[in-house]
Design a protein around this motif. Structure first.
Motif, PDB file in Angstrom:
ATOM      1  N   HIS A 154       0.831  -1.198   0.000  1.00  0.00           N
ATOM      2  CA  HIS A 154       0.000   0.000   0.000  1.00  0.00           C
ATOM      3  C   HIS A 154       0.864   1.246   0.000  1.00  0.00           C
ATOM      4  CE1 HIS A 154       0.857   0.892   4.343  1.00  0.00           C
ATOM      5  NE2 HIS A 154       1.125  -0.397   4.331  1.00  0.00           N
ATOM      6  N   THR A 155       0.260   2.351  -0.429  1.00  0.00           N
ATOM      7  CA  THR A 155       0.848   3.671  -0.256  1.00  0.00           C
ATOM      8  C   THR A 155       0.253   4.291   1.012  1.00  0.00           C
ATOM      9  OG1 THR A 155      -0.871   4.690  -1.617  1.00  0.00           O
ATOM     10  CG2 THR A 155       1.160   4.019  -2.728  1.00  0.00           C
ATOM     11  N   GLY A 156       0.912   5.319   1.538  1.00  0.00           N
ATOM     12  CA  GLY A 156       0.380   6.034   2.690  1.00  0.00           C
ATOM     13  C   GLY A 156       0.508   5.265   3.989  1.00  0.00           C
ATOM     14  N   ASN A 157      -0.129   5.794   5.034  1.00  0.00           N
ATOM     15  CA  ASN A 157       0.020   5.210   6.368  1.00  0.00           C
ATOM     16  C   ASN A 157      -1.095   4.240   6.726  1.00  0.00           C
ATOM     17  OD1 ASN A 157      -2.154   6.864   6.852  1.00  0.00           O
ATOM     18  ND2 ASN A 157      -1.169   8.107   8.430  1.00  0.00           N
ATOM     19  N   THR A 158      -1.900   3.838   5.725  1.00  0.00           N
ATOM     20  CA  THR A 158      -2.982   2.883   5.963  1.00  0.00           C
ATOM     21  C   THR A 158      -2.970   1.813   4.883  1.00  0.00           C
ATOM     22  OG1 THR A 158      -4.345   4.609   6.975  1.00  0.00           O
ATOM     23  CG2 THR A 158      -5.472   2.606   6.260  1.00  0.00           C
ATOM     24  N   PHE A 159      -2.870   0.562   5.315  1.00  0.00           N
ATOM     25  CA  PHE A 159      -2.971  -0.558   4.379  1.00  0.00           C
ATOM     26  C   PHE A 159      -4.379  -0.618   3.806  1.00  0.00           C
ATOM     27  CE2 PHE A 159      -4.080  -5.065   3.682  1.00  0.00           C
ATOM     28  CZ  PHE A 159      -3.123  -5.417   2.727  1.00  0.00           C
ATOM     29  N   CYS A 160      -5.377  -0.649   4.680  1.00  0.00           N
ATOM     30  CA  CYS A 160      -6.773  -0.640   4.236  1.00  0.00           C
ATOM     31  C   CYS A 160      -7.651  -0.259   5.413  1.00  0.00           C
ATOM     32  CB  CYS A 160      -7.186  -2.009   3.700  1.00  0.00           C
ATOM     33  SG  CYS A 160      -8.909  -2.076   3.160  1.00  0.00           S
ATOM     34  N   ALA A 161      -8.518   0.740   5.206  1.00  0.00           N
ATOM     35  CA  ALA A 161      -9.354   1.268   6.281  1.00  0.00           C
ATOM     36  C   ALA A 161     -10.671   0.527   6.443  1.00  0.00           C
ATOM     37  CB  ALA A 161      -9.631   2.751   6.025  1.00  0.00           C
ATOM     38  N   GLY A 162     -10.843  -0.582   5.717  1.00  0.00           N
ATOM     39  CA  GLY A 162     -12.111  -1.299   5.777  1.00  0.00           C
ATOM     40  C   GLY A 162     -13.027  -0.864   4.655  1.00  0.00           C
ATOM     41  N   ALA A 163     -14.304  -1.132   4.796  1.00  0.00           N
ATOM     42  CA  ALA A 163     -15.269  -0.806   3.742  1.00  0.00           C
ATOM     43  C   ALA A 163     -15.361   0.699   3.536  1.00  0.00           C
ATOM     44  CB  ALA A 163     -16.645  -1.365   4.086  1.00  0.00           C
ATOM     45  N   ASP A 164     -15.454   1.100   2.285  1.00  0.00           N
ATOM     46  CA  ASP A 164     -15.707   2.500   1.949  1.00  0.00           C
ATOM     47  C   ASP A 164     -17.203   2.746   2.138  1.00  0.00           C
ATOM     48  OD1 ASP A 164     -16.158   4.969   0.800  1.00  0.00           O
ATOM     49  OD2 ASP A 164     -14.760   4.646  -0.855  1.00  0.00           O
ATOM     50  N   LEU A 165     -17.562   3.450   3.193  1.00  0.00           N
ATOM     51  CA  LEU A 165     -18.970   3.635   3.519  1.00  0.00           C
ATOM     52  C   LEU A 165     -19.684   4.543   2.532  1.00  0.00           C
ATOM     53  CD1 LEU A 165     -18.747   3.981   7.412  1.00  0.00           C
ATOM     54  CD2 LEU A 165     -19.108   1.925   6.033  1.00  0.00           C
ATOM     55  N   THR A 166     -18.926   5.292   1.720  1.00  0.00           N
ATOM     56  CA  THR A 166     -19.552   6.181   0.738  1.00  0.00           C
ATOM     57  C   THR A 166     -19.688   5.525  -0.638  1.00  0.00           C
ATOM     58  OG1 THR A 166     -17.429   7.165   0.096  1.00  0.00           O
ATOM     59  CG2 THR A 166     -18.622   8.195   1.922  1.00  0.00           C
ATOM     60  N   ALA A 167     -18.898   4.491  -0.914  1.00  0.00           N
ATOM     61  CA  ALA A 167     -18.978   3.788  -2.200  1.00  0.00           C
ATOM     62  C   ALA A 167     -18.639   2.312  -1.990  1.00  0.00           C
ATOM     63  CB  ALA A 167     -18.028   4.417  -3.219  1.00  0.00           C
ATOM     64  N   PRO A 168     -19.450   1.620  -1.189  1.00  0.00           N
ATOM     65  CA  PRO A 168     -19.104   0.250  -0.810  1.00  0.00           C
ATOM     66  C   PRO A 168     -19.218  -0.725  -1.978  1.00  0.00           C
ATOM     67  CG  PRO A 168     -21.313   0.786  -0.059  1.00  0.00           C
ATOM     68  CD  PRO A 168     -20.736   2.055  -0.604  1.00  0.00           C
ATOM     69  N   PRO A 169     -18.425  -1.784  -1.942  1.00  0.00           N
ATOM     70  CA  PRO A 169     -18.551  -2.813  -2.967  1.00  0.00           C
ATOM     71  C   PRO A 169     -19.762  -3.695  -2.687  1.00  0.00           C
ATOM     72  CG  PRO A 169     -16.961  -3.512  -1.342  1.00  0.00           C
ATOM     73  CD  PRO A 169     -17.390  -2.121  -0.947  1.00  0.00           C
ATOM     74  N   ASP A 170     -20.212  -4.406  -3.678  1.00  0.00           N
ATOM     75  CA  ASP A 170     -21.212  -5.443  -3.444  1.00  0.00           C
ATOM     76  C   ASP A 170     -20.595  -6.483  -2.518  1.00  0.00           C
ATOM     77  OD1 ASP A 170     -22.281  -8.295  -4.308  1.00  0.00           O
ATOM     78  OD2 ASP A 170     -23.846  -6.833  -4.739  1.00  0.00           O
ATOM     79  N   PRO A 171     -21.299  -6.883  -1.440  1.00  0.00           N
ATOM     80  CA  PRO A 171     -20.710  -7.863  -0.520  1.00  0.00           C
ATOM     81  C   PRO A 171     -20.248  -9.139  -1.208  1.00  0.00           C
ATOM     82  CG  PRO A 171     -22.679  -6.914   0.453  1.00  0.00           C
ATOM     83  CD  PRO A 171     -22.614  -6.417  -0.969  1.00  0.00           C
ATOM     84  N   ALA A 172     -20.996  -9.589  -2.199  1.00  0.00           N
ATOM     85  CA  ALA A 172     -20.606 -10.802  -2.919  1.00  0.00           C
ATOM     86  C   ALA A 172     -19.304 -10.594  -3.676  1.00  0.00           C
ATOM     87  CB  ALA A 172     -21.713 -11.229  -3.868  1.00  0.00           C
ATOM     88  N   ALA A 173     -19.075  -9.382  -4.184  1.00  0.00           N
ATOM     89  CA  ALA A 173     -17.831  -9.093  -4.901  1.00  0.00           C
ATOM     90  C   ALA A 173     -16.645  -9.092  -3.951  1.00  0.00           C
ATOM     91  CB  ALA A 173     -17.938  -7.754  -5.623  1.00  0.00           C
TER      92      ALA A 173
END
Length: 245
Positions: free
Chosen positions: A55-74
């Motif tokens: 990853h870039t930056g100081n976060t690997f992954c912040a979890g789900a994007d609450l403003t543009a979430p993926p389909d759970p199945a995806a």
């Protein structure tokens, strides 16, 4: 703008870099789609011996994007793709990992994190639960530790993450710590890697095959609930949800 940087290649190792600083590499529909496509490309390329995920930056992954979430199945399909990929996937973590990001991390075969990394399963604080990410996590993480961190949402460091089985290695210098791992993968045959990975991922894949449909439905029901709406709204508004005592 893409959420994934252009892949790089070094002696059989293809590096995929999460690169969406605007949302701290959160799991948006775009990131999930791009990462899935990149993994498919790696799977079909005989020149790729293993995949490194960083990853870039100081976060690997912040979890789900609450403003543009993926389909759970995806998202479930992405985690399963990592587990089932016939090539090892190695995570390189130098920053924070939250919620669904731990599912991404848990799906990887080998992972190393440095002293600036931190981890938290924050779903319960939002009125949610770590539902779909349980499929790669629960077969690998110490049960007592899973109970604690699932329920409390406490933050923990790389040393604790390694102790409980969330990651493989906590190290002061991530690249130095991963060097013998990557060298070992380069010495292994493609057939040997694929067959060996099948053995160590069988239980995790079985978990996906048995529980994915139920956990996707459970996750969707939680996201649609009044408590989750309050939790996510409070998070976006940077305030405590109404149930905090």
């Amino acid at each position: 703008m893409t959420a994934l940087a252009d892949p790089t290649h070094d002696r059989g190792i293809t590096t995929l870099t999460l690169d969406s600083p605007a949302n701290r590499n959160a799991l948006s529909a775009a990131l999930v789609g791009e990462l899935t496509a990149a993994l498919d490309t790696c799977a079909a390329d005989d020149a790729v011996r293993a995949v490194a995920l960083t990853h870039t930056g100081n976060t690997f992954c912040a979890g789900a994007d609450l403003t543009a979430p993926p389909d759970p199945a995806a998202f479930v399909a992405l985690m399963r793709r990592i587990v089932a990929l016939p090539k090892p996937v190695v995570a390189r973590v130098t920053g924070h990992v939250r919620a669904g990001g731990l599912g991404l991390l848990g799906a990887c075969d080998i992972s190393a994190a440095g002293p600036d990394a931190s981890f938290a399963l924050t779903e319960s604080r939002l009125g949610l639960a770590p539902a779909v990410i349980s499929m790669p996590l629960l077969p690998r993480v110490d049960p007592r530790a899973a109970a604690r961190y699932y329920l409390t949402g406490e933050r923990f460091d790389a040393t604790e993450a390694a102790r409980i089985g969330l990651i493989t290695l906590a190290t002061e210098e991530v690249d130095k710590g991963l060097a013998p791992v990557l060298d070992g993968l380069r010495k292994a045959s493609p057939q040997g890697l694929a067959a060996s990975k099948e053995l160590v991922t069988a239980t995790v894949l079985s978990n996906f095959d048995q529980h994915a449909e139920d956990l996707i439905a459970r996750s969707a029901a939680l996201f649609a609930s009044a408590e989750a709406r309050e939790g996510m709204t409070a998070f976006l508004e940077r305030r405590d949800p109404e149930w905090v005592l």
